[in-house]
Design a protein around this motif. Sequence first.
Motif, PDB file in Angstrom:
ATOM      1  N   PRO A  48       0.807  -1.108  -0.153  1.00 41.15           N
ATOM      2  CA  PRO A  48       0.066   0.001   0.066  1.00 41.15           C
ATOM      3  C   PRO A  48       0.908   1.224   0.046  1.00 41.15           C
ATOM      4  CG  PRO A  48      -0.801  -1.678   1.589  1.00 41.15           C
ATOM      5  CD  PRO A  48       0.415  -2.229   1.111  1.00 41.15           C
ATOM      6  N   SER A  49       1.990   1.264   0.807  1.00 41.18           N
ATOM      7  CA  SER A  49       2.700   2.532   0.705  1.00 41.18           C
ATOM      8  C   SER A  49       3.360   2.710  -0.660  1.00 41.18           C
ATOM      9  CB  SER A  49       4.118   2.201   2.000  1.00 41.18           C
ATOM     10  OG  SER A  49       4.642   1.242   1.513  1.00 41.18           O
ATOM     11  N   GLN A  50       3.694   1.749  -1.256  1.00 45.48           N
ATOM     12  CA  GLN A  50       4.253   1.955  -2.666  1.00 45.48           C
ATOM     13  C   GLN A  50       3.154   2.510  -3.704  1.00 45.48           C
ATOM     14  OE1 GLN A  50       3.703  -0.095  -5.641  1.00 45.48           O
ATOM     15  NE2 GLN A  50       5.436   0.704  -6.927  1.00 45.48           N
ATOM     16  N   ARG A  51       2.027   1.872  -3.350  1.00 47.67           N
ATOM     17  CA  ARG A  51       0.815   2.068  -4.466  1.00 47.67           C
ATOM     18  C   ARG A  51       0.483   3.654  -4.122  1.00 47.67           C
ATOM     19  NH1 ARG A  51      -1.988  -2.767  -3.803  1.00 47.67           N
ATOM     20  NH2 ARG A  51      -3.630  -1.591  -2.620  1.00 47.67           N
ATOM     21  N   ARG A  52       0.407   4.210  -2.593  1.00 45.55           N
ATOM     22  CA  ARG A  52       0.419   5.405  -2.437  1.00 45.55           C
ATOM     23  C   ARG A  52       1.108   6.386  -3.037  1.00 45.55           C
ATOM     24  NH1 ARG A  52       1.314   6.380   2.650  1.00 45.55           N
ATOM     25  NH2 ARG A  52       0.452   4.419   3.263  1.00 45.55           N
ATOM     26  N   GLU A  53       2.497   6.047  -2.686  1.00 40.87           N
ATOM     27  CA  GLU A  53       3.625   6.913  -3.162  1.00 40.87           C
ATOM     28  C   GLU A  53       3.593   7.212  -4.758  1.00 40.87           C
ATOM     29  OE1 GLU A  53       7.859   6.342  -1.884  1.00 40.87           O
ATOM     30  OE2 GLU A  53       8.104   5.551  -3.772  1.00 40.87           O
ATOM     31  N   GLU A  54       3.283   5.925  -5.453  1.00 34.13           N
ATOM     32  CA  GLU A  54       3.144   6.267  -7.107  1.00 34.13           C
ATOM     33  C   GLU A  54       2.054   6.978  -7.379  1.00 34.13           C
ATOM     34  OE1 GLU A  54       4.683   4.336  -9.851  1.00 34.13           O
ATOM     35  OE2 GLU A  54       6.275   4.629  -8.334  1.00 34.13           O
ATOM     36  N   ARG A  55       0.936   6.967  -6.789  1.00 33.71           N
ATOM     37  CA  ARG A  55      -0.300   7.695  -7.015  1.00 33.71           C
ATOM     38  C   ARG A  55       0.135   9.199  -6.653  1.00 33.71           C
ATOM     39  NH1 ARG A  55      -3.722   4.445  -4.391  1.00 33.71           N
ATOM     40  NH2 ARG A  55      -3.715   5.888  -2.530  1.00 33.71           N
ATOM     41  N   GLU A  56       0.592   9.555  -5.706  1.00 34.52           N
ATOM     42  CA  GLU A  56       0.970  10.861  -5.240  1.00 34.52           C
ATOM     43  C   GLU A  56       1.895  11.497  -6.042  1.00 34.52           C
ATOM     44  OE1 GLU A  56       0.074  10.437  -0.612  1.00 34.52           O
ATOM     45  OE2 GLU A  56       2.225  10.504  -1.228  1.00 34.52           O
ATOM     46  N   SER A  57       2.722  10.528  -6.645  1.00 34.77           N
ATOM     47  CA  SER A  57       4.037  11.152  -7.720  1.00 34.77           C
ATOM     48  C   SER A  57       3.165  11.328  -8.902  1.00 34.77           C
ATOM     49  CB  SER A  57       5.031  10.066  -7.829  1.00 34.77           C
ATOM     50  OG  SER A  57       5.396   9.782  -6.723  1.00 34.77           O
ATOM     51  N   SER A  58       2.466  10.486  -9.338  1.00 34.41           N
ATOM     52  CA  SER A  58       1.555  10.668 -10.438  1.00 34.41           C
ATOM     53  C   SER A  58       0.994  12.002 -10.616  1.00 34.41           C
ATOM     54  CB  SER A  58       1.010   9.323 -11.025  1.00 34.41           C
ATOM     55  OG  SER A  58       0.071   9.696 -12.159  1.00 34.41           O
ATOM     56  N   ASP A  59       0.052  12.266  -9.618  1.00 36.36           N
ATOM     57  CA  ASP A  59      -0.703  13.225  -9.432  1.00 36.36           C
ATOM     58  C   ASP A  59       0.201  14.568  -9.510  1.00 36.36           C
ATOM     59  OD1 ASP A  59      -2.850  11.908  -9.256  1.00 36.36           O
ATOM     60  OD2 ASP A  59      -3.267  11.903  -7.052  1.00 36.36           O
ATOM     61  N   ALA A  60       1.386  14.443  -8.694  1.00 31.86           N
ATOM     62  CA  ALA A  60       2.152  15.755  -8.755  1.00 31.86           C
ATOM     63  C   ALA A  60       2.667  15.879  -9.962  1.00 31.86           C
ATOM     64  CB  ALA A  60       3.423  15.628  -7.830  1.00 31.86           C
ATOM     65  N   ALA A  61       3.018  14.900 -10.807  1.00 31.37           N
ATOM     66  CA  ALA A  61       3.657  14.859 -12.175  1.00 31.37           C
ATOM     67  C   ALA A  61       2.666  15.559 -12.840  1.00 31.37           C
ATOM     68  CB  ALA A  61       4.000  13.654 -12.530  1.00 31.37           C
ATOM     69  N   LEU A  62       1.529  15.254 -13.094  1.00 28.74           N
ATOM     70  CA  LEU A  62       0.612  15.782 -13.831  1.00 28.74           C
ATOM     71  C   LEU A  62       0.247  17.193 -13.611  1.00 28.74           C
ATOM     72  CD1 LEU A  62      -2.024  12.740 -14.249  1.00 28.74           C
ATOM     73  CD2 LEU A  62      -0.113  13.472 -15.846  1.00 28.74           C
ATOM     74  N   GLU A  63       0.151  17.385 -12.340  1.00 24.00           N
ATOM     75  CA  GLU A  63       0.068  18.843 -11.833  1.00 24.00           C
ATOM     76  C   GLU A  63       1.176  19.785 -12.722  1.00 24.00           C
ATOM     77  OE1 GLU A  63      -1.411  18.968  -7.822  1.00 24.00           O
ATOM     78  OE2 GLU A  63      -0.298  20.665  -7.614  1.00 24.00           O
ATOM     79  N   LEU A  64       2.369  19.273 -12.443  1.00 24.92           N
ATOM     80  CA  LEU A  64       3.458  20.023 -12.972  1.00 24.92           C
ATOM     81  C   LEU A  64       3.463  20.234 -14.435  1.00 24.92           C
ATOM     82  CD1 LEU A  64       6.515  18.610 -11.114  1.00 24.92           C
ATOM     83  CD2 LEU A  64       5.910  21.289 -11.293  1.00 24.92           C
ATOM     84  N   LEU A  65       2.970  18.979 -15.148  1.00 26.99           N
ATOM     85  CA  LEU A  65       2.742  19.279 -16.599  1.00 26.99           C
ATOM     86  C   LEU A  65       1.636  20.175 -16.882  1.00 26.99           C
ATOM     87  CD1 LEU A  65       3.188  15.483 -17.675  1.00 26.99           C
ATOM     88  CD2 LEU A  65       4.805  17.274 -17.999  1.00 26.99           C
ATOM     89  N   ASP A  66       0.581  20.354 -16.195  1.00 27.38           N
ATOM     90  CA  ASP A  66      -0.432  21.260 -16.392  1.00 27.38           C
ATOM     91  C   ASP A  66       0.287  22.564 -16.025  1.00 27.38           C
ATOM     92  OD1 ASP A  66      -2.510  19.871 -17.121  1.00 27.38           O
ATOM     93  OD2 ASP A  66      -3.102  19.573 -15.064  1.00 27.38           O
TER      94      ASP A  66
END
Lengths: 416, 272
Positions: free
Chosen positions: B131-149
């Motif tokens: 779960p910790s890894q999945r959460r981290e991946e999800r948060e990273s992905s969200d942050a990445a998309l935010e930066l791309l935006d």
Amino acid sequence: MATTTAPKSPTSTKSARAAKSGANNRRWALIFAGAAILVFVFYQYLLPHLDQSVKSVFDSWLPISTLEESLVWIICAIGLNIVVGYAGLLDLGYVAFWAIGGYTAGWLMSSFFNNVDFSFFGVIPPQPGGIHINFWIVLVIAAAFCALWGVIIGAPTLRLKGDYLAIVTLGFGEIIPQVFYNGDCIGPACWNVSNGTQGIYPVDSMNAPKILPGMKGATLGIFDQPYKYIFFCLVAALCVFVSLRIREGRLGRAWLAIREDELAASMMGVPLMRTKLAAYAVGAAMGGFGGVIFAEYVGGVVPDRFNFSISITLLAMVVLGGMGNVWGVMVGALVLAWINATGLKQIGVTFNQVFHTSINFPANNYLLFGGILVLMMLFRRAGLFPEMRTKAVLEEDEVADDAGGTHLSDPEEVTA
Amino acid sequence: MAISAAQPVTTEDLALSAQRITVKFGGLVAVNDVTFDIPDKGIVSLIGPNGAGKTTFFNVLTGLYAPSAGTVTLDGQNITAMAPHKIAKLGMGRTFQNIRLFATMTAEENVLVAMHSHTKAGITSTVLRLPSQRREERESSDAALELLDFVGIGKRYDEYARNLSYGDQRRLEIARALALRPKVLLLDEPTAGMNPQESAAFVGFVHRVRDEKEVSILLIEHDMSVVMRVSERVTVMDRGEKISEGTPDEVRNDQRVVEAYLGRTGTEGSAR
């Protein structure tokens, strides 16, 4: 640059590309699992009841022992793929890990150390003495031991790049089998660590849970090949699973970034040494699996099986199958392992019968390998089943090589 | 103009401070005793003719070269000759003059790579998808998309970097550098290859990056119109030495700068 913020992307849904590669992985996994089960059912339950003539065809063209040997190659090729395909580090000495794994099995699963008497859920032969540890535990120990050696070998060599790295790994690939070759008298006390040229023989049979109907017992010897096959398949599946999972995660992305542009990766906070060492360690651990399984398959370990040509054949498998794509590498390994073990011999026999010649086909197998690789480079550079991302690049390159497309990151230019 | 010794600022106000940097390659002195500061949340430029030593200096800041003498301090920490990935982790993001994206990775993956130092999922948790890894991946992905935006290419997050247009690649490089959560952002000729309209829009973009991401920005730039409009302070290098420093206006009127760019002959009559 646009100062307006683009509408928020769908963050909850997975990207189309990830979904596609997920579906692709599931399809391949189903194909391989289906094929493996089919093969097992056929060899275990159908073939013995078939006509003698059919049996002899299968015995000569596709014996189950060849399939088992292919599985050893597949496991090692998947391991090498992590180093070469994922992280982009050319390793010409991968056989070292195969050998270390094999000897780990030799030490821990035989009567070799006959001055001690230790067993741990192992298969104990009638004569006393030796270390006899359970096959599955040895598998884990060998993987850990090889990973450790991957780090030991990698730490000094991974500072090098490209060709230099290849040469040094080649050296280690020669040194380690030589150590085993001459390992019957090491140091002033003349320790015997490997029995020298004789190798360690026999290695204990493997212990396997009795899960299938008709399994004779919980110990699988050399004659229980179809059962062994199914367990070898499980180990290979584990390697595939681990490869795919790591690839999708943080470490896999770092490996890919290093493969693409080492300098940019380090500037983006990827620690080069650690990340490369991780690739070496994971790859080596799989080599350890391969080594143990090989020892189990042969029933012993002999040093002259671990020569340089194994490293090259493994590399050829990775390149033929498609660097970076586990599934392609598996196909490549299967094809080349089959050609090596039976295919070429049988083709030769048939050829000689039809044309009344007496050409020794197996003696020329490297000629064939060379030919295959040259043809690959000419017509299918990315391998039989290239990775999706590489495929896109190579196809484009062929179309728009001089159309002036933006080419990213020229590795020759060192800095900004 | 006594700006060249801009000392009285205390180090706490500086995002980055390079003290008396000298770089020698054999007998060649590429950078000679250059002192250079980036104030906190400041936008400064480094300019100079070709071969002035700008890029060498840049490479010292990012840890690619170890200086022969001098120290570099990032946010109060001495980072002289530290490994590049450690400097990056401490808060130094950069872009490259000739774009160096990870060509066969998607825009999102490119940004995710730069989050490596802020994430920590190991092999076991990745293989088991804890779960910790999945959460981290999800948060990273969200942050990445935010930066791309943020840089305006959010819609192209799933495109391979090599398939992006040139301008989008430049944007992606900035998004990737911002993913390091840098204190200092180094932009190496960010407007190279841009047309005048794009360059003009870029000025606004740089200010927006500074204001919203709270970073200090250093540019190496050739386009003088960009430099003059974007920078709060400009440093001029020539032949490995800092020859001038000050506000854009001060630098523009500095005789040594004019000489460095136009050559002595062009100003001979008035200079002698």
